[in-house]
Design a protein around this motif. Structure first.
Motif, mmCIF file in Angstrom:
data_model
loop_
_atom_site.group_PDB
_atom_site.id
_atom_site.type_symbol
_atom_site.label_atom_id
_atom_site.label_comp_id
_atom_site.label_asym_id
_atom_site.label_seq_id
_atom_site.Cartn_x
_atom_site.Cartn_y
_atom_site.Cartn_z
ATOM 1 N N THR A 12 0.846 -1.197 0.000
ATOM 2 C CA THR A 12 0.000 0.000 0.000
ATOM 3 C C THR A 12 0.876 1.240 0.000
ATOM 4 O O THR A 12 2.105 1.149 0.019
ATOM 5 N N SER A 13 0.232 2.397 0.036
ATOM 6 C CA SER A 13 0.973 3.659 0.121
ATOM 7 C C SER A 13 1.688 3.780 1.465
ATOM 8 O O SER A 13 2.614 4.573 1.614
ATOM 9 N N PRO A 26 -6.086 6.119 2.557
ATOM 10 C CA PRO A 26 -7.022 7.015 1.880
ATOM 11 C C PRO A 26 -8.176 6.221 1.263
ATOM 12 O O PRO A 26 -8.011 5.079 0.821
ATOM 13 N N GLU A 27 -9.346 6.833 1.228
ATOM 14 C CA GLU A 27 -10.555 6.165 0.742
ATOM 15 C C GLU A 27 -10.392 5.693 -0.708
ATOM 16 O O GLU A 27 -10.823 4.601 -1.062
ATOM 17 N N GLU A 28 -9.760 6.504 -1.539
ATOM 18 C CA GLU A 28 -9.580 6.137 -2.950
ATOM 19 C C GLU A 28 -8.727 4.879 -3.081
ATOM 20 O O GLU A 28 -8.999 4.008 -3.897
ATOM 21 N N GLU A 29 -7.691 4.753 -2.255
ATOM 22 C CA GLU A 29 -6.836 3.565 -2.298
ATOM 23 C C GLU A 29 -7.611 2.329 -1.847
ATOM 24 O O GLU A 29 -7.474 1.254 -2.433
ATOM 25 N N ARG A 31 -10.798 1.830 -2.173
ATOM 26 C CA ARG A 31 -11.695 1.457 -3.278
ATOM 27 C C ARG A 31 -10.965 0.653 -4.335
ATOM 28 O O ARG A 31 -11.493 -0.324 -4.863
ATOM 29 N N LYS A 32 -9.737 1.055 -4.666
ATOM 30 C CA LYS A 32 -8.952 0.324 -5.667
ATOM 31 C C LYS A 32 -8.619 -1.076 -5.173
ATOM 32 O O LYS A 32 -8.701 -2.039 -5.927
#
Length: 87
Positions: A12-13, A26-29, A31-32
């Protein structure tokens, strides 16, 4: 959002995270990740946006003549109130 990892390891990030680790991503990560591996993480805490405050209506401002005195409304124009700015 806080999530718990359900896989042996996941990149992950935040770096490499292992099974059982709880991290804030983060929410976007998230979701992916869920799009590619639906069972990879369990969402523990959903961040909600604070309720947006409604703006109070703008206070009307009285219109003034060039010498500073208050303007009066012109009765011959019923659609416009000259006594108030933006009237």
């Amino acid at each position: 959002m806080k999530v718990q990892v359900n896989l042996r390891s996941l990149s992950t990030s935040q770096g490499m995270i292992r099974n059982g680790d709880i991290v804030d991503l983060p929410e976007e990560e998230i979701r992916k990740i869920i799009a590619f591996r639906p069972h990879a993480v369990t969402v523990l805490e959903i961040e909600t946006e604070p309720a947006k405050k409604k703006k109070a209506p703008a206070k009307k401002k009285r219109a003034r003549n060039t010498n500073g005195t208050l303007k009066a409304d012109d009765p011959s124009t019923p659609d416009v109130n000259e006594a108030w700015e933006d009237g």
